[in-house]
Design a protein around this motif. Structure first.
Motif, PDB file in Angstrom:
ATOM      1  N   ILE A 104       5.053  48.186 -21.989  1.00 37.91           N
ATOM      2  CA  ILE A 104       6.360  48.093 -22.642  1.00 37.91           C
ATOM      3  C   ILE A 104       7.250  47.238 -21.755  1.00 37.91           C
ATOM      4  N   THR A 128      -2.051  47.506 -26.744  1.00 35.93           N
ATOM      5  CA  THR A 128      -0.761  47.384 -26.060  1.00 35.93           C
ATOM      6  C   THR A 128      -0.926  47.848 -24.622  1.00 35.93           C
ATOM      7  N   TYR A 150       7.293  44.713 -26.281  1.00 33.11           N
ATOM      8  CA  TYR A 150       6.024  45.110 -25.673  1.00 33.11           C
ATOM      9  C   TYR A 150       5.092  43.906 -25.528  1.00 33.11           C
TER      10      TYR A 150
END
Length: 346
Positions: free
Chosen positions: A129, A126, A142
């Motif tokens: 966000i 990731t 995200y």
């Protein structure tokens, strides 16, 4: 506790007084508590956390709780709870990935994989966000990259969670779009795609001995009938129950059992726009609960297969609803059909 011994009983339960869905919705609060953790609170109480550190091989929601605060997912490997099974260390909370993308295994990757074998496994990292919003419906979005060990990007993932709940219910709507950065092939495989690992109580009690081999090759034998904690079972929209739910198709699948003084259920609902709808259920008695539309080959004993190919720049979207219920009785088939119908219109 609501216990469905037969399909006839299950259908009959649909005529009982329904769980009250007219309950007032509780406010959802989304709070970033560290650089790689976002907490989700409903009605002022912890519901789950979005965890996305680089030390994890994928982002997860962990743990999941019902409206009473009971943790309904397994604690291992991120925490210790007495009696928790310690097999399959890649089963963490609620996640989304796949066993064979361009030859890389994203599903089974974990800390237990030796460094010499890591090159065969993929990683979901990731990197940002996109949105957080509190309110009657909480939103968390995200962006992540599905990569090899050299961090070459195969897919870009954009996921949006919508969280809601009331006094006895928690709902997660997950919308995930995967865009190919290079030609990407999901080769039909057993392990995928939306998965969660159940709390010990929601496992199906086994009467026969079970043999587990973990990723380090350690074999554990669990004697049949020795587990006095597990009391769960499955029910699908097609009427399959218990271990017979595995490898079958259905619009929804529900696991339910007794946790403390409450009956607790977790239901996963498929969306009609998803590939290969309705999904196959990779629902195991030992606690893995997954929806896998791309495992058709093994689920049909080789009668058919479902590979998914994305050319560079193409994308595919997967939508799922997860419903967690607690109280005197669990969500019945009629109520799940209504929830599925409503979700199918989103």
């Amino acid at each position: 506790m609501t216990t469905f011994k037969t399909l006839g009983i299950a259908i009959a339960m649909a005529t009982l007084s329904p769980v009250t869905y007219a309950q007032q919705s509780e406010p959802v609060k989304i709070v970033k508590t560290s650089k790689d953790k976002i907490d989700i609170l409903i009605g002022g109480k912890p519901f789950t956390s979005f965890l996305y550190p680089d030390t994890l091989e994928k982002p997860v929601l962990y743990p999941l709780r019902d409206a009473a605060g009971t943790v309904v997912t397994r604690s291992f490997p991120l925490a210790k709870r007495a009696g928790d099974p310690t097999d399959h260390p890649h089963h963490i909370g609620l996640w989304f990935n796949f066993e064979n993308l361009n030859g890389l295994d994203f599903w089974n990757n974990s800390y237990a994989i030796p460094a010499a074998k890591k090159s065969s496994y993929g990683w979901i990292r990731t990197d940002r966000i996109l949105e957080t919003k509190s309110g009657n419906t909480g939103v968390l979005a995200y962006h992540a990259n599905w990569t090899n060990q050299q961090k070459d990007v195969i897919l870009e993932e954009t996921t949006r969670f919508e969280f809601s709940g009331n006094g006895s219910q928690r709902i997660i709507d997950r919308y995930t779009t995967l865009k190919a950065n290079v030609d990407a092939v999901f080769k039909d495989a057993k392990d995928g795609m939306l998965g969660l690992r159940l709390a010990h109580e929601l496992q199906i009690p086994e009467t026969a001995d079970q043999k587990f081999t973990d990723d380090k090759g350690i074999v554990t034998i669990v004697k049949g009938g020795s587990d006095h904690i597990a009391n769960g079972t499955y029910l699908t929209s097609a009427g399959k129950t218990g271990n017979d739910a595995w490898s079958t198709r259905g619009v929804w699948c529900k696991v339910y059992g007794k946790m403390g003084s409450d009956s607790v259920s977790i239901s996963i609902i498929d969306h009609p726009q998803n590939p290969n709808y309705p999904t196959f259920w990779h629902a195991r008695g030992y606690g893995l609960f997954a929806a896998n539309p791309l495992g058709e080959n093994i689920f049909t004993n080789g009668k058919s297969a479902k590979n998914l190919t994305l050319k560079k720049g193409e994308s595919v979207t997967f939508k799922y609803r997860i419903v967690i219920e607690n109280g005197k009785e669990t969500t019945n088939p009629a109520q799940l059909n209504k929830l599925a119908d409503a979700f199918g219109k989103k």
